[in-house]
Design an enzyme around this catalytic site. Structure first.
Site, short mmCIF file in Angstrom:
data_model
loop_
_atom_site.label_atom_id
_atom_site.label_comp_id
_atom_site.label_asym_id
_atom_site.label_seq_id
_atom_site.Cartn_x
_atom_site.Cartn_y
_atom_site.Cartn_z
CG HIS A 14 -2.15 -0.88 0.96
ND1 HIS A 14 -2.18 -2.20 1.35
CD2 HIS A 14 -3.33 -0.65 0.36
CE1 HIS A 14 -3.33 -2.73 1.00
NE2 HIS A 14 -4.06 -1.81 0.39
N GLY A 15 2.06 1.19 0.49
CA GLY A 15 2.88 2.40 0.48
C GLY A 15 4.25 2.12 1.06
#
Lengths: 352, 497
Positions: free
Chosen positions: B330-331
């Site tokens: 996600h990041g």
């Protein structure tokens, strides 16, 4: 694809959908669009005037629509007039608005308020260009103004000027009665009832301020338009104060500019009415703020301009003309509005 | 170009019109050109990266299927594995460089500094290519599927390139599988009003989630989280709950627009969100949230790691690995990893607690199917998820812990005493629209949970009713949606000049 009844109905549904959405968008846009001066809607309401019905067209910024009252000119002289004003209306905007106005009206006199001889730009504050570009009907003029105002902007930045709904859709939060009904009796002018007491201002500047070249260029275009259409052009300037010394610099700059405008207009053989010392202005009661006249100030300014116009031009009264009955009716509505509005003085001294 | 941009609103109808007008034979090439154009609107250079990933995975498919000619099974499997490894490593290296390199170098430099070693690994100022995590995973799934003989290797490069770059789901999912999408690329999709109606309604709903709900919720979240040190526990709790819905509506809305857009062109794309906040456990939530990613991790990481076949503790380890990796996906920040880790931990604890819960229910005679029990489970699950979202939204780990500790102390003061709506960034009128929209979302999700599609119900109505619903929906979006230049009423109040 075979055109079956199902396909045909599908296309009809699609068509009805698009027509319906376009109609709903049109109505929503009309309600949600920003109306200048709480419904006075100067530029948009101009198009509701009977064609070729006005004698005097007033152009200019807030100084024009706070300083001139068409209903009073009607009452005192039977002359029809309209203030095609907009906030901070620059000379470039005045030119395009005049060009647009002449498509619908044949005024005998154009009165131009001269405050914005100071600017050679298309706009001074971006959001104040909106009342002009949102409402001017001729696409070519709208496009010229937008292109001139934002020469380096991409199409996406300019798009909200062509599709104002992109900006105004979020106005749903502030919808008022005037978003649905805009009365005809304002004739483009606003009235302010607040009083901002001032002492007699400092002596005006004796200097000459420089007038921007573009302002001159567009004024001369206005002049040409008037000449070509046999219209008398008059420049006027509503009185100002120095805010008891707090705005002295601005006051001296403005009066200095008036000096240059007077010299320039004299050369051009255009009448200039600076008014500052020509009307019996009461600095304690006639201002809404240091730059704008209030109701009593507007009354004095209009009286002066009306007398000057009738003294210099052939502007017969239409009072007895049955074709102008609606002007009498609008005037009555205006008087009633004044009566109701003045009862509220002290509670709310905002526009109109 | 984003789905909620003017460009897309011009681009998409033009693509659809042309798509249905041109012959079937030309459609693949046409959609491929459109997809690359769509992607290149962000940054033309990064199209080369996508092309590289496409070429590598395409070749891997050809090479893997070519191994079938090797007679010896051992040798065949070993060769196939080599090609799979090559495809995965090269693609993941590209992803690593563009997405994770700076996190890696930053971490190594911090460690080196702590060890007092005077050496620093250089950092690169690279812009993260849009959608790289999505299309890389989609392309890798193809390599894995060919390896598993779930699908034949695609010989036609253009069709395969369209599978990787299909514009509706290119930059934000759903992450499609070759078994579903690649097969459809070879099929003919004649114009069908049913598809258009279904797709259009889903797009409308997606826009509703994106430009109304998500945007209004963002007002609350941004107002509170940007000044969280000044906010009370109650304000932070409300803002965190709002963030849970903001991210759902933002991401879910985008997925719905993607699925709807594809449907208008006759493509069926997998579901991505299925009423996730009505889940009764964290594990159920992950079966309903970002389904295309969860199932990707299930199929291509959890199961290859052994899944639940190697004993309980190994299953827990696998779960933790999957969720830590999912967090990282996600990041490239550690708070995302922590967010994933907490989600994994909740599931492990939930599994360990199962016998205890069963015992408590028996002792207290709690009917597990009673409405109260279900509501309570849903509420507890939501609260647990809120905790994980704090780590997702907060700027750093330290602020996430700070927010969490504040949230635990909800003062008994009434909401009004804390400044009311304005203290959480809402005007009364905004709050009205938000409340109405949340009710619509809630009702729609309840239907979804029960496998009822609201749009089927709308389409079944008479044309006049159907049109009226569409008019209302479109006008609601156009008026109340957050888009276009910001209208600042204060700037429009003229005072002078």
């Amino acid at each position: 694809m075979k055109i079956t009844a199902k396909v045909r109905n599908g296309f009809i549904e699609l068509l009805v959908f698009f027509i319906g959405i376009c109609s709903l968008l049109f109505v929503s846009n009309e309600v949600l669009r920003k109306k200048e001066g709480k419904g006075v809607d100067m530029v948009r309401s101009f198009y509701r005037l009977e064609p070729e019905s006005i004698d005097v067209l007033v152009l200019g910024s807030s100084h024009a629509y706070y300083g001139f009252q068409p209903n009073q000119l009607w009452e005192e002289h039977g002359i029809t007039s309209y203030v095609l004003g907009s906030p901070s209306q620059t000379m470039i905007c005045s030119y395009y608005l005049l060009k647009e106005a002449l498509k619908y009206q044949k005024p005998k006199v154009v009165l131009l308020e001269g405050y914005y001889f100071r600017s050679g730009e298309v706009f001074v504050f971006e959001e104040r260009l909106r009342p002009v570009t949102d409402n001017i009907r001729t696409f070519e003029y709208k496009r010229d103004l937008i292109e001139m105002a934002f020469p380096d902007a991409g199409w996406k930045e300019k798009l909200p000027y062509y599709v104002p709904f992109l900006l105004y859709h979020s106005r749903w939060k502030e919808i008022k009665k005037y978003d649905f009904i805009q009365p005809d009796y304002y004739k483009g002018a606003l009235v302010r009832f607040g009083e901002s007491p001032h002492e007699t201002p400092a002596p005006p500047s004796e200097e000459l301020e420089e007038i921007p070249e573009t302002a001159i260029e567009y004024f001369e275009k206005i002049q040409d338009l008037c000449r070509d259409n046999n219209i008398e052009l008059v420049v006027f300037k509503t009185p100002i104060t120095d805010a008891n010394g707090d705005e002295l610099e601005w006051y001296l700059e403005t009066t200095g500019l008036n000096n240059s405008v007077a010299v320039y207009l004299d050369k051009q053989n255009i009448p200039f009415l600076p008014m500052q010392n020509d009307i019996d202005i009461d600095y304690a009661h006639d201002f809404n703020d240091y730059g704008h006249l209030n109701f009593t100030g507007q009354k004095k300014a209009t009286e002066y301009l009306g007398n000057w116009l009738t003294a210099h031009y052939d502007l017969p009264s239409h009072k007895e003309d049955p074709a102008y009955r609606s002007w009498e009716k609008d005037h009555e509505d205006f008087l009633q509005f004044l009566q109701e509005r003045r009862k509220l003085v002290g509670l709310d001294d905002s526009d109109v | 170009m984003l789905f909620n941009s003017i460009e897309f609103l011009i681009f998409f109808p033009l693509v659809c019109l042309t798509y249905y007008v041109i012959p079937y034979k030309a459609r693949t090439v046409f959609l491929l050109i459109c997809s690359y154009f769509f992607y290149m609107c962000w940054n033309p250079k990064y199209a080369l990266l996508m092309l590289t990933s496409t070429a590598i995975t395409y070749l891997s498919g050809i090479l893997i299927s070519g191994c079938d000619r090797i007679a010896d099974e051992k040798q065949r499997t070993a060769r196939k594995k080599q090609y799979v490894a090559l495809s995965f490593i090269s693609n993941l290296l590209i992803l690593f460089f563009f997405k994770y390199y700076n996190l890696f170098s930053g971490t190594v430099n911090t460690i080196l500094e702590l060890l007092d070693i005077r050496y620093t690994i250089p950092r690169f100022d690279v812009l993260l290519p849009v959608g790289i995590s999505f299309y890389t995973f989609q392309a890798l799934s193809y390599t894995a599927d060919v390896y598993r003989n779930d699908i034949y290797a695609e010989k036609n490069f253009l069709k395969y390139a369209l599978f990787v770059s299909f514009f509706p789901q290119l930059v934000a999912g759903p992450i499609e599988r070759s078994k579903n999408l690649l097969v459809q690329i070879s099929q003919k999709h004649p114009f069908d009003f049913e598809n258009v109606r279904h797709g259009f309604l889903l797009m409308l709903y997606g826009y509703f989630q994106k430009i109304v709900l998500s945007s209004y919720l963002a007002m609350v979240v941004d107002a509170v989280y940007d000044g969280w040190t000044e906010c009370s526990g109650l304000q932070l709790t409300i803002a965190t709950a709002c963030f849970a819905f903001q991210i759902y509506c933002d991401f879910g809305g985008y997925s719905n627009i993607a699925i709807g857009a594809a449907e208008i062109m006759g493509f069926r794309i997998m579901d991505n969100f299925n009423a996730p906040y009505l889940s009764r456990s964290v594990s159920e939530f992950w079966r309903r949230w970002h389904i295309s990613l969860s199932t990707w991790f299930r199929d291509y990481l959890y199961i290859p790691l052994g899944g639940n076949r190697l004993g309980r503790w190994r299953k827990y380890l696998n779960l933790m690995i999957v969720f830590l990796v999912s967090g990282l996906w996600h990041g490239a920040e550690y708070h995302f990893v922590v967010c994933g880790g907490i989600n994994g931990l909740f599931q492990v604890i939930g599994d360990l607690m199962k016998p205890v819960k069963k015992k408590v229910n028996e002792l207290l005679h709690i009917g597990t199917d009673s409405a109260l029990h279900r509501i309570l489970q849903t509420a507890i699950t939501f609260y647990l998820l809120m905790i994980t979202w704090i780590f997702f939204r907060a700027d750093s780990l330290s602020s996430a812990f700070g927010i969490l500790s504040r949230m635990l102390y909800i003062t008994p003061a009434w909401f009004a005493h804390e400044g009311g709506l304005s203290s959480i960034g809402l005007e009364r009128s905004d709050a009205g629209i938000l409340a109405f929209s949340m009710i619509v979302l809630f009702i729609s999700d309840i239907f979804r949970y029960r496998n009822i599609q609201v749009r089927d119900f709308i389409i079944a109505q008479k044309p006049a009713v159907r049109l009226a619903i569409c008019y209302a929906a479109v006008m609601f979006l156009l008026i109340f949606g957050v888009y276009g230049p910001e209208y600042d009423s204060a700037a429009f109040i003229y005072f002078q000049f």
